[in-house]
Design an enzyme around this catalytic site. Structure first.
Site, PDB file in Angstrom:
ATOM      1  CD  GLU A   1       4.033  -9.659 -14.815  1.00  0.00           C
ATOM      2  OE1 GLU A   1       3.255 -10.024 -13.924  1.00  0.00           O
ATOM      3  OE2 GLU A   1       4.837  -8.717 -14.669  1.00  0.00           O
TER       4      GLU A   1
ATOM      5  CB  CYS B   1       7.797  -3.348  -2.408  1.00  0.00           C
ATOM      6  SG  CYS B   1       6.667  -4.342  -3.394  1.00  0.00           S
TER       7      CYS B   1
ATOM      8  CD  GLU C   1       0.138 -13.838 -18.480  1.00  0.00           C
ATOM      9  OE1 GLU C   1       0.909 -13.922 -17.504  1.00  0.00           O
ATOM     10  OE2 GLU C   1      -1.088 -13.668 -18.359  1.00  0.00           O
TER      11      GLU C   1
ATOM     12  CB  SER D   1       0.138 -11.219 -15.412  1.00  0.00           C
ATOM     13  OG  SER D   1       1.044 -12.293 -15.298  1.00  0.00           O
TER      14      SER D   1
ATOM     15  CB  CYS E   1       4.512  -9.126  -8.856  1.00  0.00           C
ATOM     16  SG  CYS E   1       4.520  -7.504  -9.565  1.00  0.00           S
TER      17      CYS E   1
ATOM     18  CE  LYS F   1       4.835 -10.239  -2.433  1.00  0.00           C
ATOM     19  NZ  LYS F   1       5.580  -8.997  -2.365  1.00  0.00           N
TER      20      LYS F   1
ATOM     21  CD  GLU G   1      -5.077 -19.711  -4.393  1.00  0.00           C
ATOM     22  OE1 GLU G   1      -5.719 -20.139  -3.404  1.00  0.00           O
ATOM     23  OE2 GLU G   1      -5.117 -18.518  -4.753  1.00  0.00           O
TER      24      GLU G   1
ATOM     25  CD  GLU H   1       1.415 -13.834  -3.125  1.00  0.00           C
ATOM     26  OE1 GLU H   1       2.407 -13.370  -2.529  1.00  0.00           O
ATOM     27  OE2 GLU H   1       1.286 -13.789  -4.349  1.00  0.00           O
TER      28      GLU H   1
HETATM   29  S1  SF4 Z   1       4.504  -4.147  -0.075  1.00  0.00           S
HETATM   30 FE1  SF4 Z   1       2.653  -3.229  -0.831  1.00  0.00          FE
HETATM   31  S2  SF4 Z   1       3.129  -2.848  -2.978  1.00  0.00           S
HETATM   32 FE2  SF4 Z   1       4.601  -4.328  -2.271  1.00  0.00          FE
HETATM   33  S3  SF4 Z   1       3.687  -6.309  -2.754  1.00  0.00           S
HETATM   34 FE3  SF4 Z   1       3.121  -5.820  -0.648  1.00  0.00          FE
HETATM   35  S4  SF4 Z   1       1.108  -4.862  -0.816  1.00  0.00           S
HETATM   36 FE4  SF4 Z   1       2.054  -4.815  -2.833  1.00  0.00          FE
END
Ligand code: SF4
Ligand SMILES: Cc1cc2nc3c(=O)[nH]c(=O)nc-3n(C[C@H](O)[C@H](O)[C@H](O)COP(=O)(O)O)c2cc1C
Ligand code: SF4
Ligand code: SF4
Ligand code: SF4
Ligand code: FES
Ligand code: FES
Lengths: 159, 388, 594
Positions: free
Chosen positions: C281, C524, C284, C328, C308, C367, C375, C370
């Protein structure tokens, strides 16, 4: 389509693009299109810069703001106590029989939706029926059928 | 029963030659404090149900300092059995508007609204031109105040003042926490006087006929007269302006048809008075208060059905946000059905009575707090009908 | 500030004007039960459980929503108050699916605790639980079970006030009032960002993360599978809360041991890919700066924004689909880890990638989504097989029967297990920015970033939007175009703040070069997968633990991580190179705006 875009445009022009304008705008759409369709709610949300969920949540609070397709004409019969005592059940039966639908349903041709509501403010002249904005106090089953048939002669033969 | 003691009054609909706008004009010549003083000394209390002293309400709003204040006329009339506001707006709308204008002058508001329930939209045909005309008249007499219409979208709870503001702000009609009260924090967070249609007419009339004629009517805590909406088992259903403080028996003598078993005073959120109490209850704030709804029931009527009807009403019309009301109304309804059908013992009614007490003390707004009125007065007085 | 004196349960207390009765009671350690109330959110006053008796009042008063007033005399525990509370809990129970035995939130549910505290008899009222409530499991991240909902609206307020997403709303009224999405759409079709904030603010099991730990147990039990777990930075400072430790305890070593004892084949660190993110990053960013400042390329967007956080990414895809060029192209550390685990790691260890099960332990609900983005299979396989939350790991440790407190500390396994303090601070808001500055400044000038002990305080803390600027001086020749440039950066956490920042970007008025955004308040450490409860005080303590962990690390700059040096030498070759491009970078998708 062009027409409906104009509709929204006009409504926003008139009531503004802030949250205060939401209910009048929703009312305006219902008046023209009978209900709030999904795309329409999304457009309104965009125009007012709120989420579509908020538009839906707000609309679903109010009995006049339908989020499901409705007939062109909405028939309301009061179900509250004074009208009940005055015989609203007979009116309901007559309407159900004439339109061949149950309370809460819409005729197949989408001309009528029939619903029961809470007190309409005509308790001294019950039973009372409202079609769109038109009030029919002290209604009788015969008169109710007559009115419906006047609005849509198709139902004449069937009665 | 032909000759009645009942004093019928004619203030609200009285059409003596004195255009309401003239009353506004006359009021403009007075100091706002003087007007407040007069309204306070008249003893006028709100006619929307809660009965808050109107003069005091205006005074509180006047004392607030704010760039913007509002006057709102509550025409959401949705209480089962009430229809007087519709009649007033239909027959004497200018008097309502004049009441609003006087209030605006007193508190210093430049904008006002009539919140009209959607079911009364048919009134708009006449009301809109009347309003336009009145606004013009206001300009002519030099009062910077404009009245607009706001059409409701179908929700009984929007008659509750803070829910009404929420609704006007484009939101779900969920009542707010109080305090703060509307006179400080009302529509759009600004000081707001919200009054019932009828209250506003009385304000106008007090300014016209003076305090005395009004004050002479009624009792100590319930001054003046009030418009009643009479329905049910009566041959004289309709709108009547009567003095406050009359006995329920007097009322029944006049309107009952000889077989009256009970009168529900104040609609679904009001109290049920059984025959045995007719003689010792008066209609007014020191007895049975009412927003005007008077429903008369004959002995052929099932009080169970009546209570069930009210509860069904509340189950639907509660805004649903607070626990005691959202769940409590459903439990009361389900409970009386279960007792009636023998699924629960009759002693369960006692549990439900306790529940209604919780609803009364713990609900967030007047709706949940007043469901117990009908519930306990009917269950207490007609227990057998609930069980068998 | 004027103060107000009142008496609560015979004890006088003074509070600032504007404080509620509840605040005042808290001050003198009188506990009043609450349900709809949450420190992070505005007052609702709808559950009514917090009622108290104010002398002279006909009705009871909701203490959470009523301002304290001079001279109030309050009783919090009269028979009338107790009866009302008991009734309210009983009412909530009567509309509830009371199958606590099968509920994920059992033992951590506010309704359950209240019900136990007030000794509710389930037969007091008839059940009015609506039949035919189906659980919405359409989303990869969030599970919604209306039969467990107490209608406190905490989720709706969270999604509106903290996140300004408004994917959730209240619909209907009276008995039909419920929590809905637009037109009752399944959650995967709503504009939900999967951040999971509604989940950690929900008092009951009505909103939970989708759980995948059973699949992980299966894989662990499968001899043929090589199970790798990578743990995100903020997990180690929060996991302890689930296992009896005080808030803010670091349990890194014990956590690693526990996972090994559970049978995980290799316990690795997401911090490693956090360090890698910084390299990619950072490169970048420098590349973008060059393209804009030197080549004057208008297609290259500044400010560059971090990518991220998958909650933030999906938010941007929904709400700012026209401005995705600012993001990014770096994948999140989780996805970088996944892609490398089935390529680099597989190659080095001589394990077939199809036999590797790559599991990540995240503070996060987003996540999970994600990991399942179509992809995210650049290794030729699903890069991450399962994304678990801190809560799920806590539960697995409990299920494993290990006595966590007795476990010795161990270190992460190697190859992608080594990290620096810069990787650790990813877990707190401002951390990515701080880590990036520590590296980028040094790359450009050859000198350490000019902050004492490398601690860049301006980007730390709980302020919603933080800004900083650093004047770049003494550039190495290669970076001379940056000489004298005032590098302006901003950090936002909580999507409501992200929106404020983004509105500026969308208008083309953003004064910054680089912006870090985290969807969750506090970053997080306050993520949607973290132990419940989470609130300001808890977020602060976890954050403190993160910075302690950083200070304790021998290396505190990403580019000094020896494993990072190694992976570039042996596998990736160079930042933003071809391999990186394939494995570590990604693209974004425009989604419906409303
Ligand atoms: S815990 Fe919350 S701030 Fe951390 S990556 Fe997941 S959604 Fe984003
Ligand atoms: C559930 C509920 C419904 C109400 N509906 C009405 C109404 O329809 N009209 C009205 O004037 N007041 C209604 N009120 C009372 C209003 O909240 C408010 O007290 C009133 O408008 C004040 O006016 P007043 O002081 O002139 O009575 C309602 C109150 C509650 C709790
Ligand atoms: S008492 Fe009923 S109507 Fe009033 S706020 Fe509570 S749920 Fe809504
Ligand atoms: S996960 Fe986040 S965006 Fe989705 S509904 Fe919950 S709070 Fe809103
Ligand atoms: S889903 Fe959870 S947070 Fe939302 S209203 Fe229901 S119980 Fe409250
Ligand atoms: S009861 Fe039917 S109109 Fe009032
Ligand atoms: S905690 Fe006060 S009303 Fe819910």
């Amino acid at each position: 389509m062009i027409q409906t875009e104009n509709l929204l445009h006009e409504l926003i022009e008139k009531h503004g693009n802030t949250r205060d304008g939401l209910l009048p705008i929703l009312q305006g759409v219902v008046a023209k299109e009978n209900y709030l369709s999904e795309p329409r709610m999304v457009e309104i949300a965009k125009a007012l810069n709120i989420s579509s969920a908020e538009v839906y949540g707000t609309a679903s609070f109010y009995t006049y703001l339908f989020t499901k397709p409705m007939g062109k004409n909405v028939i309301r019969v009061c179900k509250t106590i004074s009208c009940k005592m005055a015989g609203k059940q007979e009116i309901i039966k007559a309407i159900e029989k004439t339109l061949k639908i149950k309370v809460g349903e819409t005729t197949r041709d989408k001309n009528f939706t029939f619903i029961e509501t809470n007190c309409l403010g005509w308790c001294h002249k019950g039973p009372v029926m409202i079609i769109n904005d038109e009030v029919y106090p002290e209604i009788t089953p015969e008169r109710a059928v007559e009115i419906l048939c006047e609005m849509d002669p198709k139902h004449l033969s069937k009665f | 029963m032909k000759t009645s003691e009942l004093k019928k009054v004619d203030i609200i609909f009285d059409c003596v030659q004195c255009a309401p706008i003239e009353v506004v004009k006359k009021s403009l010549a007075m100091h706002p404090d003087e007007i407040i003083e007069q309204i306070i000394s008249s003893g006028l209390r709100g006619r929307g149900g809660a009965g808050f002293p109107t003069g005091l309400k205006w005074k509180l709003a006047k004392e607030e300092v704010s760039d913007q204040k509002y006057v709102i006329c509550n025409a959401d009339e949705g209480e089962p059995g009430t229809f007087k506001d519709r009649e007033i707006l239909d027959l004497v709308p200018n008097k309502v508007l004049a009441g609003m204008a006087i209030c605006a002058y007193v508190i210093g508001a430049t904008e006002g609204f009539i919140y009209l329930r959607n079911e009364y939209n048919f009134l708009l045909k006449k009301l809109i031109p009347t309003l336009e005309n009145f606004n013009k008249n206001l300009q002519e007499i030099g009062l910077d105040f404009t009245i607009k219409l706001f059409s409701g979208s179908g929700a009984y709870i929007c008659g509750e003042e803070s829910a009404l503001f929420e609704s006007m702000e484009g939101k779900r009609g969920e009542p707010r926490n109080k305090p703060p009260y509307p006179t400080r924090n009302g529509y759009k967070g600004k000081p707001t006087v919200i009054n019932n249609v009828e209250t506003l007419v009385y304000c106008n009339m007090i300014m016209r006929i003076g305090v005395e004629p009004f004050k002479q009517l009624g009792t100590k805590d319930s001054r003046g007269s009030k418009v009643f909406s009479v329905s049910g088992d009566t041959t004289k259903a309709g709108i009547y302006e009567l003095e406050l403080g009359i006995g329920v028996d007097e009322f029944v003598n006049e309107f009952g048809n000889g077989d009256t078993k009970a009168v529900q005073i104040g609609g679904a959120s009001g109290f049920c008075v059984p025959r045995k109490d007719f003689a010792n209850k008066i209609i007014g704030f020191e007895g049975v208060p009412t927003g005007g709804s008077m429903m008369i029931f004959n002995s052929s009527r099932s009080m169970y059905n009546i209570l069930k009807d009210y509860l069904e009403f509340f189950v639907e019309e509660s805004c649903g946000q607070c626990t005691p009301c959202r769940v409590g109304t459903q439990q009361l309804l389900k409970g009386i059905e279960a007792v009636k059908h023998g699924e629960m013992p009759s002693s369960y009614l006692n549990q439900l009575m306790k529940l209604s007490e919780t609803m009364k003390v713990a609900s967030k707004c007047g709706l949940g707090q007043s469901v117990p009125n009908a519930f306990s007065s009917i269950v207490k007085n007609f227990k057998e009908e609930m069980i068998y | 500030m004027s103060t107000i004196n009142l008496i609560i349960d015979n004890k006088t207390v003074s509070v600032e004007k504007g404080k509620t009765i509840l605040d005042a009671a808290k001050k003198i350690n009188v506990r009043i039960p609450t349900l709809c109330h949450h420190e992070d959110l505005c007052v609702a006053g709808n559950c009514r459980i917090c009622v108290v008796q104010v002398e002279g009042s006909r009705t009871l008063t909701a203490s959470c929503s009523t301002p304290a007033e001079e001279g109030m005399i309050i009783r919090t525990n009269t028979p009338k108050v107790r009866n009302a509370r008991k009734d309210i809990v009983a009412l909530l129970v009567s509309e509830h699916n009371t199958q606590c035995t099968t509920c994920y939130r059992s033992m951590n549910c506010e309704l359950q605790s209240l019900s136990a505290e007030y000794n509710i008899d389930n037969n007091r009222y008839l059940s009015i639980l609506k039949p035919n409530i189906t659980i919405d499991r359409s989303s990869w991240s969030i599970e919604k079970d209306d039969s467990k909902c107490v209608r406190c609206q905490r989720c709706v307020r969270t999604c509106a006030e903290l996140q300004h997403v408004n994917a959730l709303t209240v619909s209907g009224k009276g008995k039909d009032m419920k929590i809905s999405t637009f037109m009752e759409l399944p959650l995967n079709e709503a504009i939900c960002t999967n951040c999971g904030q509604c989940v950690i603010h929900c008092p009951t099991g009505a909103l939970t993360e989708r759980r995948y730990f059973d699949r992980v147990w299966e894989a662990i039990g499968n001899e043929k599978k090589h199970v790798i777990m990578n743990t995100a930075p903020s997990v180690r400072v929060a996991l302890g809360e689930m296992l009896g430790y005080p808030i803010g305890t670091r349990v890194t070593g014990k956590m690693v041991t526990a996972m090994k004892r559970m049978g995980v084949d290799s316990v690795l660190d997401t911090d490693f890919t956090a360090d890698l993110t910084i390299i990619e990053e950072g490169s970048e960013l420098l590349q973008r700066l060059k393209k804009v400042l030197v080549d004057h390329k208008s297609s290259v967007k500044l400010p560059m924004m971090t990518s991220c956080c998958p909650g933030w990414v999906k938010f941007a895809e929904h709400i700012f689909p026209e401005h995705l060029g600012h993001l990014s192209s770096c994948k999140s550390p989780q996805q970088m880890f996944g892609a490398l685990s089935k390529t680099y790691y597989a190659e080095k260890k001589g394990i077939k990638p199809e036999d590797i099960v790559s599991v990540s332990i995240m503070p996060c609900a987003a996540k999970k989504f994600e990991a399942n983005r179509p992809e995210m299979n650049s290794s030729g396989f699903r890069d991450i097989d399962a994304g678990l939350t801190t809560r799920e790991l806590g539960l697995m440790i409990k299920q494993s029967g290990l006595n966590f407190a007795e476990l010795e500390d161990s270190a992460y396994d190697s190859l992608m297990g080594e990290s620096t303090g810069a990787g650790v601070i990813f877990g707190a808001t401002g951390g990515v920015m701080e880590a990036a500055l520590r590296t980028a400044y040094e790359v450009v000038t050859g000198k350490e970033v000019p902050f004492k002990n490398l601690n860049i305080f301006p980007v730390r803390g709980m302020e919603g939007i933080k800004e900083a600027s650093i004047k770049i001086e003494g550039c190495l020749p290669e970076w001379s175009f940056l000489e004298g440039v005032e590098l302006r950066v901003a950090v936002a956490h909580g999507l409501i703040n992200a929106r404020t920042i983004m509105d500026e970007v969308a208008e083309g008025k953003s004064p910054y070069h680089f912006i870090e955004i985290m969807a969750c308040p506090g970053g997080c450490i306050g993520g949607g997968g973290q132990p419940i409860p989470t609130n300001e005080e808890i977020r602060n303590k976890r954050t403190q633990a993160i910075y302690e962990e950083d200070m304790g690390m021998p290396k505190r700059k990403s580019h000094e991580n020896p494993e990072i040096k190694k992976i570039y030498k042996e596998f990736l070759k160079e930042p933003l190179g071809e391999v990186s491009h394939h494995l570590l970078h990604t693209t974004y998708k425009k989604r419906n705006h409303f």
